[in-house]
Design a protein around this motif. Structure first.
Motif, PDB file in Angstrom:
ATOM      1  N   ASN A  97      38.861 -49.647  -1.407  1.00  0.00           N
ATOM      2  CA  ASN A  97      40.164 -50.021  -0.834  1.00  0.00           C
ATOM      3  C   ASN A  97      40.033 -50.269   0.664  1.00  0.00           C
ATOM      4  O   ASN A  97      39.390 -49.493   1.377  1.00  0.00           O
ATOM      5  CB  ASN A  97      41.190 -48.910  -1.090  1.00  0.00           C
ATOM      6  CG  ASN A  97      41.480 -48.717  -2.562  1.00  0.00           C
ATOM      7  OD1 ASN A  97      41.505 -49.682  -3.333  1.00  0.00           O
ATOM      8  ND2 ASN A  97      41.683 -47.487  -2.972  1.00  0.00           N
ATOM      9  N   SER A  98      40.653 -51.336   1.132  1.00  0.00           N
ATOM     10  CA  SER A  98      40.580 -51.699   2.556  1.00  0.00           C
ATOM     11  C   SER A  98      41.039 -50.554   3.449  1.00  0.00           C
ATOM     12  O   SER A  98      40.470 -50.297   4.509  1.00  0.00           O
ATOM     13  CB  SER A  98      41.441 -52.933   2.832  1.00  0.00           C
ATOM     14  OG  SER A  98      41.026 -54.037   2.074  1.00  0.00           O
ATOM     15  N   GLY A  99      42.105 -49.868   3.014  1.00  0.00           N
ATOM     16  CA  GLY A  99      42.655 -48.788   3.821  1.00  0.00           C
ATOM     17  C   GLY A  99      41.649 -47.698   4.124  1.00  0.00           C
ATOM     18  O   GLY A  99      41.658 -47.121   5.219  1.00  0.00           O
ATOM     19  N   LYS A 100      40.777 -47.387   3.172  1.00  0.00           N
ATOM     20  CA  LYS A 100      39.751 -46.366   3.383  1.00  0.00           C
ATOM     21  C   LYS A 100      38.797 -46.794   4.495  1.00  0.00           C
ATOM     22  O   LYS A 100      38.448 -45.998   5.384  1.00  0.00           O
ATOM     23  CB  LYS A 100      39.003 -46.126   2.076  1.00  0.00           C
ATOM     24  CG  LYS A 100      37.703 -45.328   2.200  1.00  0.00           C
ATOM     25  CD  LYS A 100      37.922 -43.922   2.735  1.00  0.00           C
ATOM     26  CE  LYS A 100      36.622 -43.122   2.668  1.00  0.00           C
ATOM     27  NZ  LYS A 100      36.704 -41.847   3.420  1.00  0.00           N
ATOM     28  N   TYR A 101      38.368 -48.056   4.467  1.00  0.00           N
ATOM     29  CA  TYR A 101      37.482 -48.555   5.524  1.00  0.00           C
ATOM     30  C   TYR A 101      38.181 -48.511   6.877  1.00  0.00           C
ATOM     31  O   TYR A 101      37.566 -48.153   7.894  1.00  0.00           O
ATOM     32  CB  TYR A 101      37.032 -49.987   5.211  1.00  0.00           C
ATOM     33  CG  TYR A 101      36.148 -50.119   4.005  1.00  0.00           C
ATOM     34  CD1 TYR A 101      34.857 -49.573   3.984  1.00  0.00           C
ATOM     35  CD2 TYR A 101      36.581 -50.793   2.870  1.00  0.00           C
ATOM     36  CE1 TYR A 101      34.043 -49.705   2.871  1.00  0.00           C
ATOM     37  CE2 TYR A 101      35.770 -50.925   1.751  1.00  0.00           C
ATOM     38  CZ  TYR A 101      34.505 -50.376   1.759  1.00  0.00           C
ATOM     39  OH  TYR A 101      33.705 -50.499   0.654  1.00  0.00           O
ATOM     40  N   LEU A 102      39.461 -48.873   6.882  1.00  0.00           N
ATOM     41  CA  LEU A 102      40.218 -48.851   8.142  1.00  0.00           C
ATOM     42  C   LEU A 102      40.405 -47.424   8.634  1.00  0.00           C
ATOM     43  O   LEU A 102      40.308 -47.156   9.835  1.00  0.00           O
ATOM     44  CB  LEU A 102      41.578 -49.522   7.948  1.00  0.00           C
ATOM     45  CG  LEU A 102      41.553 -51.016   7.603  1.00  0.00           C
ATOM     46  CD1 LEU A 102      42.956 -51.516   7.283  1.00  0.00           C
ATOM     47  CD2 LEU A 102      40.943 -51.829   8.734  1.00  0.00           C
ATOM     48  N   SER A 103      40.646 -46.498   7.707  1.00  0.00           N
ATOM     49  CA  SER A 103      40.783 -45.095   8.078  1.00  0.00           C
ATOM     50  C   SER A 103      39.488 -44.551   8.669  1.00  0.00           C
ATOM     51  O   SER A 103      39.507 -43.809   9.659  1.00  0.00           O
ATOM     52  CB  SER A 103      41.188 -44.274   6.847  1.00  0.00           C
ATOM     53  OG  SER A 103      41.309 -42.907   7.174  1.00  0.00           O
ATOM     54  N   ASP A 104      38.373 -44.941   8.088  1.00  0.00           N
ATOM     55  CA  ASP A 104      37.071 -44.487   8.609  1.00  0.00           C
ATOM     56  C   ASP A 104      36.820 -45.027  10.011  1.00  0.00           C
ATOM     57  O   ASP A 104      36.234 -44.336  10.857  1.00  0.00           O
ATOM     58  CB  ASP A 104      35.943 -44.940   7.676  1.00  0.00           C
ATOM     59  CG  ASP A 104      35.933 -44.180   6.360  1.00  0.00           C
ATOM     60  OD1 ASP A 104      36.590 -43.123   6.281  1.00  0.00           O
ATOM     61  OD2 ASP A 104      35.276 -44.652   5.414  1.00  0.00           O
ATOM     62  N   PHE A 105      37.259 -46.258  10.262  1.00  0.00           N
ATOM     63  CA  PHE A 105      37.005 -46.878  11.563  1.00  0.00           C
ATOM     64  C   PHE A 105      37.978 -46.370  12.625  1.00  0.00           C
ATOM     65  O   PHE A 105      37.573 -45.960  13.718  1.00  0.00           O
ATOM     66  CB  PHE A 105      37.118 -48.399  11.463  1.00  0.00           C
ATOM     67  CG  PHE A 105      36.929 -49.108  12.779  1.00  0.00           C
ATOM     68  CD1 PHE A 105      35.656 -49.303  13.313  1.00  0.00           C
ATOM     69  CD2 PHE A 105      38.027 -49.564  13.504  1.00  0.00           C
ATOM     70  CE1 PHE A 105      35.477 -49.942  14.537  1.00  0.00           C
ATOM     71  CE2 PHE A 105      37.858 -50.201  14.728  1.00  0.00           C
ATOM     72  CZ  PHE A 105      36.573 -50.385  15.244  1.00  0.00           C
ATOM     73  N   PHE A 106      39.275 -46.384  12.321  1.00  0.00           N
ATOM     74  CA  PHE A 106      40.278 -46.029  13.324  1.00  0.00           C
ATOM     75  C   PHE A 106      40.530 -44.518  13.413  1.00  0.00           C
ATOM     76  O   PHE A 106      41.061 -44.044  14.412  1.00  0.00           O
ATOM     77  CB  PHE A 106      41.607 -46.735  13.020  1.00  0.00           C
ATOM     78  CG  PHE A 106      41.576 -48.216  13.259  1.00  0.00           C
ATOM     79  CD1 PHE A 106      41.518 -48.720  14.545  1.00  0.00           C
ATOM     80  CD2 PHE A 106      41.613 -49.113  12.197  1.00  0.00           C
ATOM     81  CE1 PHE A 106      41.502 -50.098  14.789  1.00  0.00           C
ATOM     82  CE2 PHE A 106      41.591 -50.488  12.420  1.00  0.00           C
ATOM     83  CZ  PHE A 106      41.532 -50.981  13.715  1.00  0.00           C
ATOM     84  N   LYS A 107      40.183 -43.801  12.352  1.00  0.00           N
ATOM     85  CA  LYS A 107      40.376 -42.341  12.286  1.00  0.00           C
ATOM     86  C   LYS A 107      41.835 -41.983  12.584  1.00  0.00           C
ATOM     87  O   LYS A 107      42.738 -42.599  12.030  1.00  0.00           O
ATOM     88  CB  LYS A 107      39.380 -41.645  13.200  1.00  0.00           C
ATOM     89  CG  LYS A 107      37.921 -41.966  12.836  1.00  0.00           C
ATOM     90  CD  LYS A 107      36.944 -41.139  13.588  1.00  0.00           C
ATOM     91  CE  LYS A 107      35.498 -41.559  13.278  1.00  0.00           C
ATOM     92  NZ  LYS A 107      35.172 -41.613  11.845  1.00  0.00           N
TER      93      LYS A 107
END
Length: 397
Positions: free
Chosen positions: A229-239
């Motif tokens: 899911n895109s959101g997981k990648y974004l969460s990992d990057f933006f924290k």
């Protein structure tokens, strides 16, 4: 006196609901929190977070885009956020769309022509028929045309270009290469563009992703499959710079090849909001009964509760006021008809739908399709009556 007592009883029966014990905990919680509108809640989150990821409802629901219009029209958003990323819209159109939406004073006919062009080329489908995308593009153009503070839109879906697709084999190569890693590509497109545009004074962005794409976790299923899911990648990057928001919506799943819609928590959430006559509010999932509820938006096994997947929640309009709109006048203009049917045929050949491919040779069938594409269709969610019943069973007079 007896007449007055009878009148009071009748009026109370007509104007209020009894408090069902199953929704009482939700009602009690809602009665304790500060009532912030959905718009104010989202704008407030930008004051403590650089990124707000908003989980889109059904692509066709226009009411959520009316809320988004209110948010992005606000002076705070125009001055301090300015950037919008969307899942809808292929990334290869990004430069042209981003720049076009900032050109002031264009002829209205030309603007409409360009917006239709962007709509038609928004995805790997032979045409993107959801009116909400046209609505969003036109909203942003209008805001920019009347404001010194310019909003930038960055469509971020995986690359696709109909100009290079001439056969079903071309479609297969162009389409399938983007399917498996699509969520990682969407996230990568967003992150790379964000890195490019961020400045010391401009680090904020609204990101609009649909359903699971907005989860801040990947989806693990019973059969062992893991959906990225895109959101997981974004969460990992933006924290902790990113805040993930769910809006009220039905859940859905496939049962015996049929799409089935149900309300979250079997309608208890919607029932509580209707009981309190609340149709516009936002609040955090943390330390709330809503956030502690078991996650039932989809059947995934790696999460326990809603606060594992989203940080906040907005309730905007009761479900009967979610208006889904497909198609619109001018979607397939006369000069686009040949290209439209060319794409339609190629995609149906790829999916081996021989019946439609054959029917496309029929002029009456073509006229029927064109009429449908150029006529706005208003609809409700499938099995809408069942959704209302599942909510209202908690509301007894």
């Amino acid at each position: 006196m007896r007449k007055n007592i009878f009148l009071i009883i009748v009026l109370s029966t007509v104007c209020s609901f009894s408090q069902n014990i199953e929704i009482k905990p939700y009602i009690d919680y809602l009665n304790t929190i500060e009532k912030k509108s959905a718009k104010d809640y989202i704008l407030e989150k930008f004051k403590t977070n650089d990124i707000v990821v908003l989980c889109e409802r059904d692509h066709s629901d226009i009411s959520q885009y009316e809320l988004i219009k209110d948010i992005i029209t606000d002076e705070y958003f125009k001055e301090n956020v300015k950037n919008i990323f969307t899942e809808i819209g292929v990334v290869n159109l990004q430069p042209e769309i981003t720049n076009f939406l900032k050109i002031k004073g264009l002829d209205t006919v030309y603007v409409e022509t360009k917006l239709n062009e962007f709509q038609r080329n928004a995805s790997s489908y032979f045409i993107w028929d959801r009116y909400s995308y046209h609505y969003l593009l036109k909203t942003i153009y209008t805001i920019n045309n009347n404001s010194e503070n310019q909003i930038s839109l960055y469509p971020s879906d995986s690359e696709f270009d109909w100009k290079i697709v001439q056969t079903s084999e071309d479609y297969k190569r162009a389409y399938e290469i983007e399917i498996e890693p699509r969520d990682s590509l969407i996230a990568s497109n967003i992150i790379n563009k964000y890195k490019e545009i961020q400045t010391e004074n401009n680090k904020k962005a609204l990101i609009i992703l649909n359903i699971r794409h907005a989860y801040k976790v990947h989806s693990h299923y019973n059969n062992g499959f893991i959906q990225q899911n895109s959101g997981k990648y974004l969460s990992d990057f933006f924290k902790d710079r990113a805040f993930f928001v769910l809006s009220n919506r039905p859940r859905f799943y496939i049962n015996e090849n049929k799409l089935v819609y149900e309300l979250i928590q079997d309608g208890k959430w919607d029932g509580a909001f209707k009981y309190l006559k609340i149709d516009n509010i936002g609040f955090d999932f943390k330390n709330s009964i809503f956030g502690e509820d078991n996650f039932d938006l989809q059947n995934i096994i790696n999460v326990q509760k809603y606060s594992d997947v989203f940080d906040g929640f907005i309730f905007y309009k009761n479900i009967e006021n979610h208006n889904l709109i497909d198609f619109y006048e001018g979607l397939v203009s006369k000069d686009f008809e040949d290209e439209f049917f060319r794409r339609f045929k190629i995609q149906m050949e790829y999916f081996e739908n021989t019946l439609i491919v054959k029917n496309l040779e029929n002029k009456d069938f073509q006229r029927k399709i064109l009429k449908e594409m150029n006529t706005k269709r208003y609809r409700k969610y499938q099995n809408f009556e069942n959704l209302i019943e599942s909510r209202d069973k908690y509301l007894t007079h």
